[in-house]
Motif scaffolding. Sequence first.
Motif, PDB file in Angstrom:
ATOM      1  N   ARG A 256      10.694 -20.196 -15.318  1.00  0.00           N
ATOM      2  CA  ARG A 256      11.369 -19.543 -14.189  1.00  0.00           C
ATOM      3  C   ARG A 256      11.911 -20.652 -13.279  1.00  0.00           C
ATOM      4  NH1 ARG A 256       7.412 -15.417 -11.732  1.00  0.00           N
ATOM      5  NH2 ARG A 256       6.245 -17.354 -11.500  1.00  0.00           N
ATOM      6  N   ARG A 257      13.165 -20.533 -12.904  1.00  0.00           N
ATOM      7  CA  ARG A 257      13.793 -21.557 -12.062  1.00  0.00           C
ATOM      8  C   ARG A 257      14.746 -20.905 -11.085  1.00  0.00           C
ATOM      9  NH1 ARG A 257      14.722 -21.646 -17.373  1.00  0.00           N
ATOM     10  NH2 ARG A 257      16.793 -20.974 -18.046  1.00  0.00           N
ATOM     11  N   ASN A 258      14.910 -21.538  -9.910  1.00  0.00           N
ATOM     12  CA  ASN A 258      15.827 -21.034  -8.891  1.00  0.00           C
ATOM     13  C   ASN A 258      17.162 -21.753  -9.038  1.00  0.00           C
ATOM     14  OD1 ASN A 258      17.209 -20.524  -6.395  1.00  0.00           O
ATOM     15  ND2 ASN A 258      15.253 -19.843  -5.572  1.00  0.00           N
ATOM     16  N   VAL A 259      18.214 -20.994  -9.354  1.00  0.00           N
ATOM     17  CA  VAL A 259      19.545 -21.569  -9.532  1.00  0.00           C
ATOM     18  C   VAL A 259      20.488 -20.832  -8.582  1.00  0.00           C
ATOM     19  CG1 VAL A 259      21.435 -22.027 -11.140  1.00  0.00           C
ATOM     20  CG2 VAL A 259      19.059 -22.084 -11.944  1.00  0.00           C
ATOM     21  N   LEU A 263      16.878 -16.164  -9.420  1.00  0.00           N
ATOM     22  CA  LEU A 263      15.763 -16.514 -10.303  1.00  0.00           C
ATOM     23  C   LEU A 263      16.195 -16.324 -11.755  1.00  0.00           C
ATOM     24  CD1 LEU A 263      12.516 -15.051  -8.684  1.00  0.00           C
ATOM     25  CD2 LEU A 263      13.042 -17.448  -9.184  1.00  0.00           C
ATOM     26  N   GLU A 264      16.285 -17.436 -12.460  1.00  0.00           N
ATOM     27  CA  GLU A 264      16.699 -17.383 -13.863  1.00  0.00           C
ATOM     28  C   GLU A 264      15.562 -17.863 -14.751  1.00  0.00           C
ATOM     29  OE1 GLU A 264      21.444 -18.434 -13.161  1.00  0.00           O
ATOM     30  OE2 GLU A 264      20.250 -19.574 -14.594  1.00  0.00           O
ATOM     31  N   GLY A 265      15.573 -17.461 -16.010  1.00  0.00           N
ATOM     32  CA  GLY A 265      14.589 -17.962 -16.949  1.00  0.00           C
ATOM     33  C   GLY A 265      14.327 -16.987 -18.076  1.00  0.00           C
ATOM     34  N   ASN A 286      17.507 -12.677 -11.893  1.00  0.00           N
ATOM     35  CA  ASN A 286      17.182 -11.712 -10.838  1.00  0.00           C
ATOM     36  C   ASN A 286      16.661 -10.393 -11.397  1.00  0.00           C
ATOM     37  OD1 ASN A 286      17.791 -13.453  -8.751  1.00  0.00           O
ATOM     38  ND2 ASN A 286      18.882 -11.891  -7.590  1.00  0.00           N
ATOM     39  N   GLU A 287      17.254  -9.867 -12.485  1.00  0.00           N
ATOM     40  CA  GLU A 287      16.749  -8.702 -13.207  1.00  0.00           C
ATOM     41  C   GLU A 287      16.538  -9.082 -14.670  1.00  0.00           C
ATOM     42  OE1 GLU A 287      19.661  -8.138 -11.171  1.00  0.00           O
ATOM     43  OE2 GLU A 287      18.297  -7.539  -9.565  1.00  0.00           O
TER      44      GLU A 287
END
Length: 378
Positions: A256-259, A263-265, A286-287
């Motif tokens: 999980r990473r903040n781009v 929130l992507e991953g 995000n979803e």
Amino acid sequence: MKRYLGEEELLSLAYGAMYLGSGGGGDTELIHRLIRQALRDFGPVCLLSPFALPDEAWVVPVCIMGSPTVLHEKLPVGDELLRALEALQEAGKIRAAAVAGLEIGGMNALTPVLAAITAKLPLVDCDGMGRAFPELQMTTYHAFGVQASPVSMYAVGGQSHLIMYAPNFEVEREARAVVTKMGGWAAVALYSMQVKQLWEVAIPQSFSLAIRLGEAVRAAAENVNRVFAGLARVFHNSLYGKPRRLLAGKVVELNRRNVNDLLEGELVVEGVGYETGEQVEVVFRNEYLLVNKGGKPLVSVPDLICVLDADTGHPISIEELENHMQVWVIAVPSPLLLRHAKMLDVIGPAAFGLAGEFLPIEQSGFREGGEADVPVGD
């Protein structure tokens, strides 16, 4: 047809909206607390069909844009949505006859309710997403020709901003930049339209559906089999389709990473019990957006993907995910309107940078009668 929503119905709405959030959309608890107080101050809100309003009446969708985390740090006073609605009416020289939803997944299933109560207007039983999506143009309103502007933004502390005459994609870019300057979140009113247009572009009965989902989940008393059976019964008798359980297992990998504040991953779920040896990968931004199995897509956006707690059946948001969680991964066929070519241009896999075209779950090779057969008892 109209009905009045009190505390019980709005509690069910808060529950049901979390399943429609598909892992995103923000938690409903904070806005639900504000609604409880508003109900005591102003009384119940009227929910009605758009057909109960005159053709020429104006309806205004509203939402909160920005970071749910910041929203919990910089708490709303409770009148921000009303101020955004008032400013849009002044800018657009219109008088709203009702409030509508922008999205029915997560927190923004409740923001139109709060706006309707404080503005003393009815709430129209429809929205423009049928679930949660992260961007303002990802709506049936945009896809079928409604202009988002004028757009009114209002933040805690009295900061306000108007966007006039901008194309819808430019509205998203400008609003995203402005909301950061406003401190991380803002109430937004946009996509004002007359009722005769709303009939053609909105997803109907979305608030009623979320309430029915919440009632079914609450009656299931935190038993995952009963929760799934309740969801299946409600979704199957709606614009959506029959939910499928894809896998019951354990989260064995989570990235999980903040781009750019999203929130992507991805997570990997490995089957347990008689599903040992099975594995699926869930991709999110995000979803939850995509489920791969054996390297091939099994489910993709706009069909809904939910990750449930394997004991209680509670939906697990992306922020709540942890390694070793016991989960169920389920999918719900989206309404036909979300699968229209004009909608897939803005919410299909390519809109999220994912390879491949949208393939409805019914056509994806999912073994109907196989993984879908789930015990429904205790």
